[in-house]
Design a protein around this motif. Structure first.
Motif, short mmCIF file in Angstrom:
data_model
loop_
_atom_site.label_atom_id
_atom_site.label_comp_id
_atom_site.label_asym_id
_atom_site.label_seq_id
_atom_site.Cartn_x
_atom_site.Cartn_y
_atom_site.Cartn_z
N PHE A 1 1.01 -1.15 -0.53
CA PHE A 1 -0.05 0.24 0.09
C PHE A 1 1.19 1.52 0.26
O PHE A 1 0.59 2.36 -0.24
N GLY A 2 2.48 0.94 1.07
CA GLY A 2 2.43 2.24 0.79
C GLY A 2 4.02 2.34 -0.82
O GLY A 2 3.10 3.62 -1.08
N ALA A 3 3.94 1.66 -0.98
CA ALA A 3 4.38 1.87 -2.57
C ALA A 3 2.92 1.94 -3.52
O ALA A 3 3.62 3.20 -4.38
N PHE A 4 1.99 1.69 -3.10
CA PHE A 4 0.60 2.19 -3.73
C PHE A 4 0.35 3.99 -3.85
O PHE A 4 0.32 4.16 -4.84
N ILE A 5 1.20 4.05 -2.81
CA ILE A 5 0.37 5.68 -2.48
C ILE A 5 1.72 6.01 -3.38
O ILE A 5 1.54 7.55 -3.72
N ILE A 6 2.92 6.78 -3.44
CA ILE A 6 4.00 7.34 -3.90
C ILE A 6 3.41 6.90 -5.38
O ILE A 6 4.03 8.07 -6.10
N LEU A 7 3.39 5.61 -5.59
CA LEU A 7 2.47 5.44 -7.45
C LEU A 7 2.48 6.58 -7.56
O LEU A 7 1.92 7.28 -8.53
N VAL A 8 0.98 6.78 -7.33
CA VAL A 8 -0.44 7.82 -7.12
C VAL A 8 0.42 8.96 -7.03
O VAL A 8 -0.31 9.74 -8.09
N SER A 9 1.22 9.49 -6.14
CA SER A 9 2.16 10.75 -5.97
C SER A 9 2.77 10.83 -7.18
O SER A 9 2.63 12.50 -7.97
N PHE A 10 3.16 9.96 -7.76
CA PHE A 10 3.95 10.46 -9.09
C PHE A 10 2.78 10.46 -10.38
O PHE A 10 2.90 11.35 -10.81
N ILE A 11 1.80 10.08 -10.60
CA ILE A 11 0.91 9.82 -11.20
C ILE A 11 0.22 11.38 -11.62
O ILE A 11 0.01 12.08 -12.45
N LEU A 12 0.17 11.80 -9.58
CA LEU A 12 -0.43 13.81 -9.86
C LEU A 12 0.58 14.50 -10.49
O LEU A 12 0.49 15.06 -11.16
N LEU B 1 1.25 12.39 -0.19
CA LEU B 1 0.94 10.78 -0.25
C LEU B 1 2.01 10.43 0.27
O LEU B 1 2.61 9.16 0.43
N VAL B 2 3.39 10.94 -0.40
CA VAL B 2 5.14 10.66 -0.03
C VAL B 2 4.99 10.51 0.92
O VAL B 2 6.22 9.06 1.37
N ILE B 3 4.63 11.00 1.69
CA ILE B 3 5.01 10.59 3.23
C ILE B 3 4.44 9.80 3.79
O ILE B 3 5.51 8.59 4.90
N ILE B 4 3.43 9.64 3.39
CA ILE B 4 2.77 8.73 4.08
C ILE B 4 3.37 7.02 3.27
O ILE B 4 2.95 6.02 4.24
N GLY B 5 3.23 7.35 2.43
CA GLY B 5 3.62 6.12 1.52
C GLY B 5 4.92 5.82 2.46
O GLY B 5 5.45 4.54 2.60
N ILE B 6 6.29 6.05 2.57
CA ILE B 6 7.64 5.79 3.46
C ILE B 6 7.30 5.29 4.71
O ILE B 6 7.48 4.57 5.23
N ARG B 7 6.15 5.89 4.89
CA ARG B 7 5.54 5.76 6.43
C ARG B 7 5.28 4.25 7.07
O ARG B 7 6.10 3.74 7.72
#
Length: 275
Positions: free
Chosen positions: A110-121, A260-266
């Motif tokens: 899920f963390g990796a997915f959230i970081i991917l979403v931030s990149f898409i945005l 999203l990046v911060i949450i994903g890394i956490r």
């Protein structure tokens, strides 16, 4: 204090989710998982309960946002229903994937997915729409606020296939799915931004409805958490729709990407270390 935090969490997640067409679950689920190690009332919450509870909340976020957008004729209802032909079955498949998932694996994925979403945005505004329906397929037109005629379209099979993946992410991760559907509508189908966001929230409502019913039957919903989150989610959806009509949203998108990046890394860190 924890109950007040849940109320505010529902409000903030719904506002941001409604502005961007993301639903808000992408903030609620990681917040519940991270706080499970600190707040007494959330202690020991499982990924399944976090996802199931989030999806129940997304019903209210999606419904309130959709009603607000429909009033201003921003929702492409026909396209939303067609996409739901893919996202509905996808949501059920996602629930099936979720039921036995390991906590650490869930957090890392899920963390990796959230970081991917931030990149898409980050890249979506710099990529011209592919417009998969130049010839044939479904064609739509829309007159924007400047009085300009904007045309967009898609191949139904492609739209349904993408929506299936979106629905699967909704059932698996407890998110509305708009984090994937909005970029797809913008980049692949040439949807105007406001129509993409509004239609995404309609799809969020339908997908969350299907996914949550299944999670409820599996006992994956904590109704006390949901009761604390829903009031904020309902009003947040309405507020977010109003803000969306008034702002371009560049600042909000940048803040959301950073968050999203911060949450994903956490979450990845918590999944690897258990802390």
């Amino acid at each position: 204090m924890e109950w007040i935090f849940l109320l505010v969490l529902g409000l903030v997640a719904a506002i941001l989710g409604s502005i961007m067409g993301l639903g808000g679950g992408i903030l609620i689920v990681p917040a519940l998982m991270v706080l499970s190690g600190y707040a007494a009332i959330l202690e020991g919450i499982t990924p399944q309960v976090a996802v199931g509870t989030s999806l129940v909340v997304m019903i209210f976020t999606g419904l309130s946002s959709t009603l607000a957008y429909v009033k201003h004729k921003k929702v492409d209802i026909k396209s939303g229903l067609l996409f739901f032909a893919g996202s509905g079955p996808g949501a059920l498949f996602g629930v099936w994937l979720n039921k036995d998932i390991n906590v650490s694996v869930f957090l890392i994925i899920f963390g990796a997915f959230i970081i991917l979403v931030s990149f898409i945005l980050m890249v979506r505004k710099y990529v011209k729409p592919i417009r998969l329906a130049k010839k044939g397929g479904v064609r739509r037109s829309y007159i924007n606020s400047e009085g300009e005629l904007v045309e967009y379209g898609y191949q139904p099979a492609v739209g349904i296939a993408i929506a299936f993946v979106v629905g699967m992410c909704s059932g698996l991760f407890g998110i509305g799915g708009g984090s994937l559907m909005v970029p797809a509508m913008l980049l692949l189908f040439g949807f105007p931004a406001h129509i993409a966001v509004a239609t995404s929230m309609f799809l969020v409502f339908l997908s969350a409805l299907v996914s949550s019913v299944t999670h409820i039957s599996l006992g994956n919903v904590d109704w006390l958490y949901a009761a604390a989150l829903i009031p904020g989610a309902w009003f947040g959806g309405i507020i977010g729709a109003k803000i969306n009509r008034r702002l371009k949203g560049d600042t909000v998108v940048n803040l959301l990407r950073l968050m999203l990046v911060i949450i994903g890394i956490r979450l990845i860190y918590q999944g690897i270390t258990g802390l």
